[in-house]
Write a protein that holds these residues in place. Structure first.
Motif, PDB file in Angstrom:
ATOM      1  N   VAL A 142      11.523   8.878  -9.470  1.00 53.73           N
ATOM      2  CA  VAL A 142      10.792   9.749  -8.873  1.00 53.73           C
ATOM      3  C   VAL A 142       9.632  10.238  -9.438  1.00 53.73           C
ATOM      4  N   ALA A 143      10.057  10.703 -10.584  1.00 58.64           N
ATOM      5  CA  ALA A 143       9.014  11.271 -11.546  1.00 58.64           C
ATOM      6  C   ALA A 143       7.858  10.172 -11.802  1.00 58.64           C
ATOM      7  N   LEU A 144       8.115   9.037 -11.903  1.00 57.27           N
ATOM      8  CA  LEU A 144       7.146   7.922 -12.420  1.00 57.27           C
ATOM      9  C   LEU A 144       6.310   7.909 -11.042  1.00 57.27           C
ATOM     10  N   GLY A 145       7.080   7.846 -10.003  1.00 55.39           N
ATOM     11  CA  GLY A 145       6.397   7.519  -8.620  1.00 55.39           C
ATOM     12  C   GLY A 145       5.371   8.740  -8.151  1.00 55.39           C
ATOM     13  N   LEU A 146       5.636   9.951  -8.529  1.00 54.90           N
ATOM     14  CA  LEU A 146       4.917  10.857  -8.193  1.00 54.90           C
ATOM     15  C   LEU A 146       3.495  11.046  -9.152  1.00 54.90           C
ATOM     16  N   GLY A 147       3.997  10.541 -10.454  1.00 58.26           N
ATOM     17  CA  GLY A 147       2.659  10.550 -11.531  1.00 58.26           C
ATOM     18  C   GLY A 147       1.842   9.378 -11.131  1.00 58.26           C
ATOM     19  N   GLY A 148       2.562   8.401 -10.739  1.00 62.32           N
ATOM     20  CA  GLY A 148       1.666   7.080 -10.280  1.00 62.32           C
ATOM     21  C   GLY A 148       0.593   7.462  -9.134  1.00 62.32           C
ATOM     22  N   LEU A 149       1.280   8.241  -8.377  1.00 61.86           N
ATOM     23  CA  LEU A 149       0.431   8.650  -7.126  1.00 61.86           C
ATOM     24  C   LEU A 149      -0.882   9.545  -7.517  1.00 61.86           C
ATOM     25  N   SER A 156      -3.884   6.162 -19.854  1.00 64.79           N
ATOM     26  CA  SER A 156      -3.015   6.616 -21.016  1.00 64.79           C
ATOM     27  C   SER A 156      -2.637   7.958 -20.928  1.00 64.79           C
ATOM     28  N   GLY A 157      -3.095   8.955 -20.132  1.00 65.52           N
ATOM     29  CA  GLY A 157      -2.845  10.222 -20.169  1.00 65.52           C
ATOM     30  C   GLY A 157      -1.239  10.286 -19.348  1.00 65.52           C
ATOM     31  N   PHE A 158      -1.419   9.518 -18.078  1.00 64.98           N
ATOM     32  CA  PHE A 158      -0.219   9.514 -17.239  1.00 64.98           C
ATOM     33  C   PHE A 158       0.818   8.878 -17.930  1.00 64.98           C
ATOM     34  N   ALA A 159       0.759   7.861 -18.636  1.00 70.55           N
ATOM     35  CA  ALA A 159       1.710   7.122 -19.540  1.00 70.55           C
ATOM     36  C   ALA A 159       2.216   7.994 -20.660  1.00 70.55           C
ATOM     37  N   ALA A 160       1.021   8.677 -21.333  1.00 73.98           N
ATOM     38  CA  ALA A 160       1.563   9.447 -22.443  1.00 73.98           C
ATOM     39  C   ALA A 160       2.415  10.577 -21.941  1.00 73.98           C
ATOM     40  N   MET A 161       2.231  11.306 -20.931  1.00 68.57           N
ATOM     41  CA  MET A 161       2.889  12.344 -20.374  1.00 68.57           C
ATOM     42  C   MET A 161       4.377  11.760 -20.099  1.00 68.57           C
ATOM     43  N   ASN A 162       4.487  10.715 -19.339  1.00 68.92           N
ATOM     44  CA  ASN A 162       5.906  10.061 -19.181  1.00 68.92           C
ATOM     45  C   ASN A 162       6.766   9.695 -20.232  1.00 68.92           C
ATOM     46  N   VAL A 163       5.910   9.082 -21.103  1.00 68.24           N
ATOM     47  CA  VAL A 163       6.949   8.308 -22.420  1.00 68.24           C
ATOM     48  C   VAL A 163       7.253   9.750 -23.086  1.00 68.24           C
TER      49      VAL A 163
END
Lengths: 46, 732
Positions: A10-17, B120-127
């Motif tokens: 869910v977190a990845l999906g929202l971020g991806g959005l 990279s910002g998106f990936a950095a936050m999640n990682v």
């Protein structure tokens, strides 16, 4: 911990959005004229 | 809206054959097409509204870009004729010119960088989210699961976002050199590879978070650097306006437009009033006045008699005239100026930027450190795995995050500060060159001096007020002088109706029901009244023409600036194309001992080149077309707002205010920015001195690496923001 199985996707999906929305806005040239965009609010709508 | 082209201004004949030039510039798209027009006179919100509203009936998709001063037309119907839109723009008083290709206006590299920053910002936050859980003590299956998730996010993101570094590193290696991108790419690749191995094996630490955070911070630095450069590049299209693409060649069956490149010497061409001379030529017959202000900086039009030579780029004040072409286009005055300038800019671009110089020292050191660590751990008998992990930690932790941000962040902040002070700067390298200058060279006409009325008291107040009413509609330096004289005399404002600009001639309008004219040459309704030689005149319908004598006086802030420069120990020189007496009097008024008169453009370049060979780094401040090459040849250059387009293109910095005080502000900001750049480099060095021993000893866990890297980047960025505050006022 099994809640993670849902939460992470869910977190990845929202971020991806958000990412997709940003890339769309770059692609449609919304950052190509920042100065013009700032001035346009001064114009009355037709 | 005095800043806008007047809506009633007349059709300008500069590009009489625009449809041909336009057809070549159209990009076909589906059944329709796309055309980008450069419209240099777009200034404000009202311009945007005027243009888009006027174009709406024929081309609803028309879009104004204020930053680049362009209008983009897109259409689907094959029957659409873009020249209609051009006619509408011209009737609004704008001067549209086609841009060669659509790629001229789209910033592809910037868009790529922006997407890479986003990914990279998106990936950095999640990682980072997952890594924090691992550092907090997640273990067993959870830890493995989180490593797999991190790999899943980080690897594709790196493959996409780190491409700018890989490309640059590959290019550098192909030329047998090491640039900053080589250790960056190596660190990213090794960290990702080692982490993937650790994830598959299910043991050991991973550096996905460090690799992706590193990429993100470095990309932000790249993007900032790119944006400051891009802002300036948008003005490059202006040079084309100096050279009309077509000449009207007189043949047996009337005149026909011919591309200037195809016009042979000896051909007879015709030129109308208000047009620019496309090629160096000789006046075939009669007498004509030409405005050569852009070429020589001379504000009075030059009278040429039959057989006299006219240089390309001069504006015909009277007309039509027939001219005999002297030289092919490639050898014309404007072409030679452009070539001279290009050569000078080529020399200047060899200036090594601070960041690049730091990188050339830094990159080999980093590689040696990592290699040394690897060998040391091998020799100490810890095994290849541990040695490699530690070497990677060294590479990651020494990676120049802070270094990559240290310089561009300061430049962005400094550009913003300059912009608020009324100065537009080209790029960060210009800021560095400006900081290093140790002497200042001024052009005279138009730079140190501006026109003013010789004797305003000799003009009847009613006439002066009427002339000022017309002059308010123009930004020409002489017009400003007339307005200033009227305001100094305390005259009540008169309003002129139906004001329009007669290109190359002046302004006309209606006051109290009578037509009035201000300018050189004459309006259609009183051509006989035009004074010979195109001197400045004010005309009221039915009254005798009133000549207005113009002299030159020091520009606001000039005396103060020269005094401050000299107090600072910076030698001041004046280089002018004007007569010796005129230059001497200005030099005396300013207390400048070193002045040179009657210099050609190449003479100015030669002077600046000689100074540079002697080890000096001169700053050139100039405005005329003839100053363009000199501005490019100097170590750094500044042009005032009313400078010719060529000068504005050649200069590092353009002042937007009327006063010369901007030069001082620019120098102060450049020095302040330099100080902070050096501080930032120092911070980066201190950070490395602390972090490197930790990494070499194998104590840098992924957590330590991530914290050290982020905190140093944030510290240099915050330090850069200090440039924006007043703490850098005054040259230190």
């Amino acid at each position: 911990m099994s809640v993670l199985v849902y939460l992470i996707p869910v977190a990845l999906g929202l971020g991806g959005l958000g990412l997709v929305a940003f890339i769309w806005s770059v692609r449609s040239d919304q950052y190509s004229d920042m100065e013009g965009a700032a001035r346009r609010i001064l114009n009355d709508p037709d | 809206m005095s800043c806008c082209a007047d809506p009633r201004a007349g059709f300008s004949g500069q590009f009489g054959t625009l449809p041909d030039a336009i057809r070549a510039a159209i990009t076909p798209e589906g059944t329709g097409g796309r055309l980008v027009l450069h419209v240099p006179d777009i200034h404000c919100a009202a311009c945007i509204a005027n243009i888009e509203r006027a174009l709406a009936p024929c081309c609803p998709d028309a879009r104004v870009n204020l930053t680049r001063k362009t209008v983009t037309l897109g259409w689907d119907a094959p029957t659409f004729d873009p020249s209609d839109a051009v006619t509408i723009l011209r009737n609004l008083g704008y001067t549209p010119q086609p841009l060669a290709t659509a790629s001229d206006v789209r910033d592809r590299h910037g868009a790529e960088l922006m997407r890479a920053v986003a990914v990279s910002g998106f990936a950095a936050m999640n990682v980072m989210l997952l890594s924090v859980s691992v550092w907090s003590g997640a273990d067993g299956t959870t830890r493995e699961l989180f490593h797999w998730f991190s790999a899943l996010i980080a690897l594709p993101a790196l493959a996409y976002a780190a491409r700018p570094f890989f490309r640059s590193a590959a290019g550098s290696l192909a030329h047998g050199r090491l640039n900053m991108d080589v250790p960056i790419s190596l660190a990213i690749l090794l960290a990702a590879g080692q982490s993937l191995v650790a994830t598959v094996a299910g043991e050991g630490v991973t550096y996905f978070d460090a690799a992706i955070t590193l990429t993100f911070f470095l990309l932000v630095g790249r993007l900032l650097d790119h944006l400051t450069r891009e802002k300036a590049r948008a003005s490059v299209g202006r040079l084309a306006a100096m050279r009309p693409p077509f000449a009207h060649v007189v043949g047996t069956a009337g005149t026909a437009p011919v591309a200037v490149e195809d016009v042979r010497p000896g051909a007879l061409i015709e030129i109308a009033a208000g047009e620019r001379v496309p090629l160096d030529a000789r006046l075939a017959a009669g007498e004509a006045a030409f405005d050569t202000a852009l070429a020589t900086g001379e504000s009075h039009p030059e009278t040429v008699t039959a057989g006299g030579e006219i240089m390309a780029g001069a504006l015909a004040v009277t007309g039509p005239h027939r001219l005999t072409v002297l030289r092919p286009s490639a050898d014309s005055y404007v072409s030679r100026l452009a070539a001279l300038q290009a050569a000078a800019e080529n020399v200047r671009s060899r200036h090594a930027r601070i960041a690049d110089r730091a990188a050339s020292v830094y990159a080999p050191v980093v590689h040696l450190l990592a290699l040394g660590t690897f060998l040391g751990w091998m020799v100490a008998g810890f095994g290849a795995g541990a040695a490699l992990t530690t070497a990677i930690a060294v590479l990651v932790i020494t990676c120049p995050c802070a270094l990559g941000l240290a310089v561009p962040a300061v430049h962005v902040a400094a550009c913003e500060r300059l912009f608020r002070q009324g100065l537009a700067i080209k790029d960060g390298a210009a800021l560095e060159r400006l900081e290093r200058i140790d002497e200042v060279v001024f052009d005279k006409t138009g730079t140190l001096t501006v026109p003013s009325l010789t004797d305003p008291a000799a003009i009847a107040p009613a006439d002066l007020a009427a002339a000022a009413a017309l002059a308010r509609h123009s930004t020409h330096p002489v017009s400003r002088a007339i307005v200033a004289a009227a305001e100094a005399a305390g005259l009540a404002r008169v309003i002129a109706a139906d004001v329009r600009e007669l290109r190359g001639r002046g302004m006309e309008g209606v006051i109290d029901g009578r037509r009035v004219f201000l300018g050189q040459g004459g309006p259609d309704w009183a051509e006989d009244a035009a004074p010979a030689g195109g001197r400045l005149v004010f005309l009221r319908e039915g009254a005798a023409p009133l000549p207005i004598a113009v002299t030159e006086e020091l520009r606001a802030g000039a005396a103060d600036l020269v005094a401050r420069l000299k107090a600072r120990g910076l030698p001041v020189t004046i280089l002018s194309g004007d007569r010796a007496e005129a230059v001497a009097s200005v030099a005396a008024a300013l207390g400048v001992a070193d002045w040179h008169a009657r210099l050609s453009p190449s003479g100015k370049v030669a002077h600046l080149a000689a100074r540079q060979r002697a080890g000096a780094r001169p700053l050139m401040v100039g405005d005329g077309l003839n100053d363009g090459p000199a501005l490019a040849a100097a170590a750094a250059s500044i042009a005032p707002a009313d400078a010719s387009d060529l000068s504005q293109t050649a200069a590092d910095l353009v002042m937007t205010g009327p006063s010369l005080a901007g030069v001082w502000a620019a120098l102060a900001t450049a020095r302040g920015a330099h100080r902070i750049v050096m501080q930032n480099l120092g911070i980066a060095a201190v950070y490395n001195c602390i972090a490197v021993p930790i990494a070499v000893l194998g104590l840098a866990s992924p957590l330590v690496a991530a914290i050290a890297m982020s905190s140093s980047s944030i510290v240099v960025t915050l330090n850069a923001l200090r440039v924006m505050r007043g703490s850098t006022s005054g040259i230190a």
